[in-house]
Write an enzyme that holds these catalytic residues in place. Structure first.
Site, mmCIF file in Angstrom:
data_model
loop_
_atom_site.group_PDB
_atom_site.id
_atom_site.type_symbol
_atom_site.label_atom_id
_atom_site.label_comp_id
_atom_site.label_asym_id
_atom_site.label_seq_id
_atom_site.Cartn_x
_atom_site.Cartn_y
_atom_site.Cartn_z
ATOM 1 N N HIS A 243 12.861 -44.523 5.252
ATOM 2 C CA HIS A 243 12.950 -44.167 6.673
ATOM 3 C C HIS A 243 14.364 -44.326 7.288
ATOM 4 O O HIS A 243 14.972 -43.363 7.711
ATOM 5 C CB HIS A 243 11.996 -45.055 7.491
ATOM 6 C CG HIS A 243 10.562 -45.001 7.054
ATOM 7 N ND1 HIS A 243 9.731 -43.920 7.262
ATOM 8 C CD2 HIS A 243 9.810 -45.920 6.403
ATOM 9 C CE1 HIS A 243 8.531 -44.174 6.776
ATOM 10 N NE2 HIS A 243 8.534 -45.367 6.250
HETATM 11 O O1 RIB Z 1 7.866 -46.967 10.426
HETATM 12 C C1 RIB Z 1 9.030 -47.212 9.682
HETATM 13 C C2 RIB Z 1 9.946 -48.130 10.420
HETATM 14 O O2 RIB Z 1 9.303 -49.380 10.620
HETATM 15 C C3 RIB Z 1 11.233 -48.464 9.637
HETATM 16 O O3 RIB Z 1 12.276 -48.718 10.548
HETATM 17 C C4 RIB Z 1 10.861 -49.730 8.914
HETATM 18 O O4 RIB Z 1 12.015 -50.548 8.627
HETATM 19 C C5 RIB Z 1 10.013 -50.405 9.947
HETATM 20 O O5 RIB Z 1 10.876 -51.048 10.875
#
Ligand code: RIB
Ligand code: CA
Length: 313
Positions: A243
C-alpha cells in the site's frame, strides 16, 4: 537537477510504511523534512520507535522523527497487530534505535514547518490515520491553505473495505480526522485500495529485493515476506498489496498512475459504514470534486521504481 520536492511523511510503521520511507529517502527528487509518527498499525510508542529504526536502516540518523497523536480525535484506537505483528515491524531481526526522538510534538513540527517554508512548497504524505494532520489543520487554520498538496494512502471505492466491509484501515481508525482533511480545501491526491490492491508483492518481486544484496534489500524482503502472509490468506491473490509505497511512487513518478478528480466524503455517523470513503466516481451527485482519486497504475513500473531506488543503498 530540478529543485527537490519538500515532503513530510506522516506514518504508522508498519512494514509497508517502512518500504515507503526507505523509497522516499532513496529518491534524490525528494527532500524529506521529517517523519511524524501517529498511532495506527501499532500504538504510538512503537510507531515512533519503528520510524527511528527505519531512519537508521536508511543511514539517516540525522533525520528528525517526531511522535504525534496517540489516539484518534474522538474514538478509541484500533490497531492491526494481526497484520503487522506485535512490534509493527515483525519479520526481520531489528534493533533498539540509538537516534533520539525529537522532543517537539509532531503536530507542532507540522505547523511550524508549513508556516516557515514558502507557501505551497511542502507536500504532506500521510500513510497512516490522519489524526496528526487534522489536529494541525484544526489548531492553525492557516496551515491547510499553505500546504502544497496532501498525497495520502487511504480509502477505497471499488475495493470498498479491508478492515470492515465498508472501510479502509487508515480512514476507519480516525474518520473524524479524515473528514477534516477532505473538507479542508487542501489539494488532495488519494492512493486508495483500488490501486494498491493491484500493486502486489509476487515472489519474483520479493526476489528482486533480495537480489539487491544489501541490508536494506534483505530487510525489505523479510518485512514484506512477513507482512504478505496475512493478505495472501485473506485475498488469495498472487501476492499482498504494497500500500504505502504507492504514495511515494506517485510523488516521484505520477505518470505511472491514473485516476480522476471526484468528490470524496467520509462516513462518520454510522457504525456499520464508519470510515467509508464515499467516492462519487460516476459523478452522480452535485458535490464539488475535492480529491484526485487514483484507480490504476503501471504496476511493473512501480516495482521497477522501488527496486531501482532501493539499489541506491
Ligand atoms: O489499509 C492499508 C493501510 O493501513 C496502510 O497504510 C497500512 O500501513 C495500514 O496503515
Ligand atoms: Ca501505514
Amino acid at each position: 537537477m530540478a529543485e527537490r520536492q519538500r515532503i513530510i511523511i506522516d506514518t504508522d510503521p508498519g512494514q509497508d510504511d517502512a518500504v515507503a520511507i526507505l523509497l522516499a529517502l532513496a529518491c534524490d527528487e525528494l527532500e524529506v523534512l521529517g517523519l511524524t509518527a501517529v498511532a495506527g498499525n501499532v500504538p504510538l510508542r512503537l510507531t515512533e520507535k519503528n520510524a527511528r529504526i527505519i531512519a537508521e536502516l536508511a543511514g539517516r540518523p540525522d533525520l528528525p522523527v517526531y511522535a504525534g497523536c496517540e489516539k484518534p480525535l474522538k474514538r478509541e484506537l484500533v490497531t492491526a497487530e494481526e497484520v503487522h505483528g506485535k512490534t509493527g515491524l515483525d519479520g526481520p531481526e531489528l534493533w533498539e534505535p540509538s537516534m533520539q526522538l525529537q522532543p517537539e510534538h509532531a503536530v507542532d513540527f507540522i505547523i511550524e514547518t508549513i508556516s516557515a517554508c514558502p507557501e505551497k512548497s511542502v507536500v504532506i504524505c500521510p500513510i497512516g490515520p490522519l489524526t496528526n494532520i487534522a489536529t494541525a489543520f484544526e489548531r492553525n487554520p492557516e496551515v491547510a491553505g499553505r500546504v502544497q498538496e496532501v498525497v495520502l494512502m487511504g480509502g477505497a471505492y471499488f475495493q470498498v473495505g479491508n478492515v470492515t466491509p465498508a472501510a479502509e484501515f487508515n480512514i476507519f481508525v480516525d474518520p473524524e480526522a479524515a473528514e477534516i482533511v477532505f473538507r479542508s480545501g487542501v489539494p488532495i491526491t488519494v492512493l486508495p485500495l483500488d490501486v494498491t490492491h493491484k500493486v502486489l508483492t509476487t515472489p519474483k518481486r520479493l526476489q528482486a529485493f533480495r537480489d539487491l544484496n544489501s541490508d536494506v534489500g534483505r530487510i525489505v524482503a523479510e518485512l514484506t515476506g512477513f507482512y504478505e502472509r496475512f493478505d495472501l490468506k485473506k485475498y488469495g491473490m498472487g501476492g499482498a498489496p504494497l500500500h504505502d509505497p504507492c504514495a511515494i511512487a506517485y510523488l516521484v513518478c505520477p505518470e505511472l498512475f491514473s485516476g480522476k478528480r471526484i468528490n470524496v466524503e467520509i462516513e462518520t455517523m454510522s457504525e456499520l459504514t464508519r470510515g467509508m470513503t464515499v467516492a462519487d466516481w460516476w459523478g452522480v451527485t452535485s458535490r464539488k470534486p475535492n480529491a484526485m482519486f487514483i484507480g490504476d497504475a503501471d504496476v511493473d513500473g512501480v516495482y521497477r521504481l522501488i527496486t531501482e531506488k532501493l539499489a541506491h543503498y
